[in-house]
Scaffold this active site. Structure first.
Site, short mmCIF file in Angstrom:
data_model
loop_
_atom_site.label_atom_id
_atom_site.label_comp_id
_atom_site.label_asym_id
_atom_site.label_seq_id
_atom_site.Cartn_x
_atom_site.Cartn_y
_atom_site.Cartn_z
N GLU A 134 0.87 -1.26 0.05
CA GLU A 134 -0.02 -0.03 -0.03
C GLU A 134 1.05 1.37 -0.04
O GLU A 134 0.40 2.38 -0.67
CB GLU A 134 -0.97 -0.01 1.33
CG GLU A 134 -1.72 1.17 1.58
CD GLU A 134 -2.88 1.60 0.56
OE1 GLU A 134 -2.28 1.98 -0.54
OE2 GLU A 134 -3.99 1.25 0.99
N THR A 185 -4.28 9.29 -4.12
CA THR A 185 -4.35 9.31 -2.82
C THR A 185 -3.02 10.39 -2.51
O THR A 185 -3.47 11.00 -1.51
CB THR A 185 -4.02 7.88 -2.06
OG1 THR A 185 -5.23 7.04 -2.44
CG2 THR A 185 -4.06 8.00 -0.41
N1 HSE Z 1 -7.45 7.27 4.58
C1 HSE Z 1 -6.78 7.35 3.36
C2 HSE Z 1 -7.06 8.71 2.98
C3 HSE Z 1 -7.37 6.38 2.22
O1 HSE Z 1 -8.06 9.26 3.01
O2 HSE Z 1 -6.07 9.40 2.46
C4 HSE Z 1 -6.97 6.58 1.15
O3 HSE Z 1 -7.80 5.86 0.10
#
Ligand code: HSE
Length: 311
Positions: A134, A185
């Site tokens: 990830e 992201t």
């Molecule tokens: N928690 C992470 C974010 C998830 O919101 O950046 C990414 O899919």
């Protein structure tokens, strides 16, 4: 390991991270879409990516989420120098969609390599290996997508990333709508502040506590109405295509709550029944169609099933 299968096919679910109310610490597995990965034992030690279908991604193992997660499992099992695996990747959960594309890749690879070599890695070790994958995509070790992609259900993950609580799963029907405008992201994390006001942090903490309490009380509607965020979502709305129109369409069509899925651009909306979820999906699709934005609607539910061998 000689009797172990030569080849297996693994599926891992898309996930909704954050669920609005729990940035980086809450995530749920979906019934679909499911990522698919074929793993084949081979003579050359290490990991080789032989094909990638459905997306343009690097074939270099260290730069590929599935490749990195697979290699971490071989290393953790202590067989990276003696055993080899070939990966054929089918990207059904599209990169940049906000429904856990990299987590589905990482989870399918970590689970698959452990299964292929009949490894006995603990859930915490598997999660660590999947997080190695990830991290290649998002630059951060947040487990809110990876934990549900691996283990299924609704997961609360701890600060260090590897402490997991399985929360009661609400009986929600979901409309998850993916406008086909990728948001990576890493980019959606770059807009977040390093610090937040104490009052906002306290408010959000209380909101998450009330959400978890509602789940434990079996009050699924109340839990849905508590899906709100004052820390992260406001910073990301400017990146989100048509967010205010989408939210207003969803609420008018009967959504109890919802918001940005993970880091976007998908949004998820909770409905009390499937028919309402379909109406919400159609209302949001109409917003995107008016804006000439291609989109895909998933009508789905939370699922207790994480990464698994394909039936
Ligand atoms: N928690 C992470 C974010 C998830 O919101 O950046 C990414 O899919």
């Amino acid at each position: 390991m000689s009797d172990a299968p030569r080849q297996i096919e693994v599926l891992a679910p898309a996930t909704v991270a954050n669920l609005t109310v729990g940035f980086d610490c809450l995530g749920g597995a979906l019934d679909g879409p499911l990522e698919r990965l074929i793993l084949k034992r081979c003579k050359v030690p290490g990991v080789k990516i032989v094909a990638i279908h459905g997306a343009e991604l690097p074939f270099e193992v260290e730069q590929n989420v599935s490749g990195r997660a697979a290699l971490s499992v071989l290393e953790k099992l202590g067989i990276a120098g003696t055993e080899g695996v070939e990966l054929e990747i089918f990207k059904t959960v599209l990169p940049g969609s906000g429904i856990g594309s990299s987590a589905a890749s990482a989870a399918s690879a970590a689970f698959g390599v452990n299964a292929l070599f009949e490894g006995q890695l603990s859930p915490a070790d598997l999660l660590e290996c999947a997080l190695d994958g990830e991290c290649v995509a998002s630059g951060a070790r947040h487990a809110d997508n990876v934990a549900p992609a691996l283990f299924g259900g609704l997961c609360l993950v701890g600060g260090a990333g590897c402490e997991i609580e399985h929360l009661p799963m609400p009986d929600w029907h979901l409309a998850v709508v993916h406008p086909q405008i990728p948001i990576l992201t890493e980019a959606a994390r770059a807009v977040l502040p390093a610090n937040v006001p104490l009052q906002d942090a306290l408010g959000q903490m209380a909101q998450l506590g009330r959400f978890i309490s509602a789940l434990h009380c079996g009050d699924d509607s109340k839990a849905a109405r508590l899906l709100s965020d004052r820390l992260v979502e406001p910073c990301r709305i400017p990146l989100q295509p048509e967010f205010y129109a989408v939210r207003s369409a969803a609420i008018s069509a009967g959504a109890l709550g919802g918001g940005i899925s993970g880091s976007g651009p998908s949004t998820f909306w909770v409905a009390p029944d499937q028919e309402t979820a379909q109406s919400i999906g159609a209302a949001i699709a109409a917003v995107f169609e008016a804006a000439d934005t291609a989109n895909h609607v998933h009508i789905t539910k939370l699922s207790a099933r994480g990464a698994h061998i394909a039936p």
